[in-house]
Scaffold this active site. Structure first.
Site, PDB file in Angstrom:
ATOM      1  N   GLY A   1       0.760  -1.248   0.000  1.00  0.00           N
ATOM      2  CA  GLY A   1       0.000   0.000   0.000  1.00  0.00           C
ATOM      3  C   GLY A   1       0.784   1.287   0.000  1.00  0.00           C
TER       4      GLY A   1
ATOM      5  CD  GLU B   1       0.181  -9.232   1.533  1.00  0.00           C
ATOM      6  OE1 GLU B   1      -0.692  -8.367   1.295  1.00  0.00           O
ATOM      7  OE2 GLU B   1      -0.092 -10.346   1.990  1.00  0.00           O
ATOM      8  N   PRO B   2       4.316  -5.240  -0.831  1.00  0.00           N
ATOM      9  CG  PRO B   2       6.523  -4.455  -0.960  1.00  0.00           C
ATOM     10  CD  PRO B   2       5.668  -5.518  -0.329  1.00  0.00           C
TER      11      PRO B   2
ATOM     12  NE  ARG C   1      -0.484   2.342  -5.902  1.00  0.00           N
ATOM     13  CZ  ARG C   1      -1.522   2.362  -6.734  1.00  0.00           C
ATOM     14  NH1 ARG C   1      -1.415   2.945  -7.904  1.00  0.00           N
ATOM     15  NH2 ARG C   1      -2.665   1.811  -6.381  1.00  0.00           N
TER      16      ARG C   1
ATOM     17  CE1 TYR D   1      -8.698   2.115  -9.181  1.00  0.00           C
ATOM     18  CE2 TYR D   1      -6.852   2.165 -10.705  1.00  0.00           C
ATOM     19  CZ  TYR D   1      -7.736   1.457  -9.914  1.00  0.00           C
ATOM     20  OH  TYR D   1      -7.639   0.086  -9.859  1.00  0.00           O
TER      21      TYR D   1
ATOM     22  CB  CYS E   1     -16.022   4.872 -29.602  1.00  0.00           C
ATOM     23  SG  CYS E   1     -15.146   4.702 -31.151  1.00  0.00           S
ATOM     24  CD  GLU E   2     -16.182   3.699 -22.795  1.00  0.00           C
ATOM     25  OE1 GLU E   2     -16.043   4.300 -21.712  1.00  0.00           O
ATOM     26  OE2 GLU E   2     -16.280   2.481 -22.884  1.00  0.00           O
TER      27      GLU E   2
ATOM     28  CE1 TYR F   1      -2.508  -3.167  -8.501  1.00  0.00           C
ATOM     29  CE2 TYR F   1      -1.113  -1.321  -7.855  1.00  0.00           C
ATOM     30  CZ  TYR F   1      -1.688  -2.545  -7.575  1.00  0.00           C
ATOM     31  OH  TYR F   1      -1.446  -3.154  -6.364  1.00  0.00           O
TER      32      TYR F   1
HETATM   33  C1  LIG Z   1      -3.278  -4.865  -3.861  1.00  0.00           C
HETATM   34  C2  LIG Z   1      -2.728  -5.564  -2.676  1.00  0.00           C
HETATM   35  C3  LIG Z   1      -1.397  -5.369  -2.292  1.00  0.00           C
HETATM   36  C4  LIG Z   1      -0.469  -4.413  -3.002  1.00  0.00           C
HETATM   37  O1  LIG Z   1      -0.812  -3.085  -2.820  1.00  0.00           O
HETATM   38  P1  LIG Z   1       0.152  -1.928  -3.398  1.00  0.00           P
HETATM   39  O2  LIG Z   1      -0.586  -0.691  -3.142  1.00  0.00           O
HETATM   40  O3  LIG Z   1       0.345  -2.204  -4.837  1.00  0.00           O
HETATM   41  O4  LIG Z   1       1.428  -1.988  -2.645  1.00  0.00           O
HETATM   42  C5  LIG Z   1      -0.916  -6.092  -1.224  1.00  0.00           C
HETATM   43  N1  LIG Z   1      -1.697  -6.964  -0.545  1.00  0.00           N
HETATM   44  C6  LIG Z   1      -2.991  -7.176  -0.874  1.00  0.00           C
HETATM   45  C7  LIG Z   1      -3.785  -8.139  -0.103  1.00  0.00           C
HETATM   46  C8  LIG Z   1      -3.544  -6.481  -1.941  1.00  0.00           C
HETATM   47  O5  LIG Z   1      -4.824  -6.676  -2.265  1.00  0.00           O
END
Ligand SMILES: *Cc1c(COP(=O)(O)O)cnc(C)c1O
Length: 421
Positions: A239, A275-276, A278, A318, A346-347, A375
């Site tokens: 995140g 769990e990075p 992005r 977004y 076409c949008e 993404y």
């Molecule tokens: C999407 C997601 C992530 C990654 O989030 P980032 O913002 O890309 O770092 C990690 N864990 C879970 C469970 C997710 O759904």
């Protein structure tokens, strides 16, 4: 920091001039920098060096097997949310012991596949899910390490569509119900409680929501241990945000994030998993597009590109901002121009930017969308029957296509007309 810089007036990916890739591969095309990807992974790894940890790259951010292999070979674990992502990670050579399985709707088929092929841990999100997993694991005669994803009811203060840690979001189990949930899970056959999981959202630009969530996880760790559970791992999710506009204030960096983790949960003696996605992939990729036309409209000029929302959907979905820069560096003092930057779909939603002031460009020029690595390609489609956008990986002076652009014949061959038509 990334490795897309001008050299002698030409934008490069590491040591490769991007016009060369645009010429050979065509546009639109994604281009990734191996050095940037690895650098970001290592920043996280270093940020947690104070204790046992595993950085599990969130595969959904950018899931090309070549990218997964780069990260996996560097020691990264993987966070997957589907059997398809699991298969990608395994195809990239990542062992099951380094893969965690997250997601709110894992199916029985997916559970069977990962249990049969090796998995580090499954993050559980609901009662029907843990009952199903218990049955499947028991039938298969295995015991699977699990955590429960708790919803800490923290507002990540990010975009509505990517906030996941408020009580109204679909994710996890309310933290207030965690103790009874853990008691139920621990009593079920086939499941072995190993820790706690939390993930509150994406593109966070403030550490405070992380701090609040991790403090709640620390308290919960103590309570669960008092209840007799073995809490040896904390999966703290992903995140951390990235700066999409160069002019914006820089969000926190992994080292600061690592310090927050250490402050809040470092004393518990747990192995830390994060769990990075992005932050590892975002600035490691750009999207190349050519200018098809500059069209004069009513009081505005449209920059019509050969890339569209099917190639990069973040602006349409977004309202996301991506800096757009030309491959030929503008001369110092050159007059900028203001455009509505759009694709051919076409949008009206197929708009990348409205009233964007940027370098003046003309038909045939190639531009790059910065920070498009996460993404981006993973959300691409063939909408408007535009062949799937290709992907290219650069490493130093080397480059290779890692997902070719399908031909129109490839695209049509996948469809069949029944013989009764
Ligand atoms: C999407 C997601 C992530 C990654 O989030 P980032 O913002 O890309 O770092 C990690 N864990 C879970 C469970 C997710 O759904």
């Amino acid at each position: 920091m990334d490795h897309f810089l001008y050299r002698d007036g030409v934008l490069q990916a590491e040591d490769v001039p991007l016009p060369e890739i645009a010429r050979v591969v065509g546009t639109p095309a994604y281009v990734y920098s191996a050095a940037t990807l690895l650098r970001h992974y290592r920043l996280f790894d270093d940020a947690l060096a104070w204790g046992p940890h595993l950085v599990c790259y969130a595969v959904k951010a950018a899931s090309n097997v070549a990218l997964l292999k780069l990260l996996g070979d560097a020691g990264a674990g993987m966070d997957v949310v589907s059997e398809g992502e699991y298969r990608r990670a395994r195809a990239a050579g990542v062992p099951g012991e380094r893969i965690v399985f997250s997601g709110v709707g894992k199916t029985e088929g997916e559970m069977r596949h990962v249990l049969g092929n090796g998995i580090r841990q499954i993050n559980l999100e609901s009662e029907p899910e843990y009952r199903l997993l218990s049955r499947v694991a028991s039938e298969m005669g295995v015991e699977v390490p699990v955590t429960v994803r708790v919803n800490p009811d923290v507002d990540a203060k990010t975009h509505e569509k990517i906030a996941t840690g408020r009580k109204e979001d679909k994710f996890g189990i309310p933290i207030a119900r965690a103790r009874e949930t853990y008691a139920e899970v621990a009593a079920l056959p086939g499941l072995r409680v190993v820790g706690i999981d939390v993930h509150i959202g994406s593109q966070l630009i403030d550490l405070d929501p992380f701090r609040q969530a991790y403090r709640k996880v620390a308290d919960l760790t103590e309570s669960l241990r008092a209840d007799g559970h073995s809490i040896e791992r904390l999966d703290l999710g992903g995140g951390l945000g990235i700066p999409y506009a160069r002019s914006n204030a820089a969000p926190p960096v992994p080292s600061e994030y690592g310090q927050v983790i250490r402050d809040e949960v470092g004393h518990l003696g747990c192995e830390i998993e994060i769990e990075p996605g992005r932050l590892i992939a975002g600035n490691a990729g750009i999207l190349l597009a050519s200018v098809t036309y500059v069209k004069q409209g009513e009081g505005r000029d449209f920059l019509i590109l050969d890339a569209a929302m099917n190639d990069l959907i973040r602006p349409a979905m977004y309202g996301a901002h991506h800096d757009i820069v030309p491959l030929r560096e503008p001369a110092p003092g050159a007059e900028p121009a203001t455009y509505d930057v759009v694709g051919p779909v076409c949008e009206s939603g197929d708009t990348f930017a409205k009233g964007r002031t940027m370098a003046a460009v003309g038909a045939g020029d190639v531009v790059a969308f910065r920070s498009a690595g996460a993404y981006g390609a993973v959300m691409s489609s063939e909408y408007n029957s535009r062949p799937m956008v290709p992907e290219v990986l650069v490493d130093g002076a080397d480059w290779a296509v890692i997902r070719p652009r399908p031909t129109y014949d490839d695209m049509l061959r996948r469809e069949t007309v029944p013989d009764w038509l």
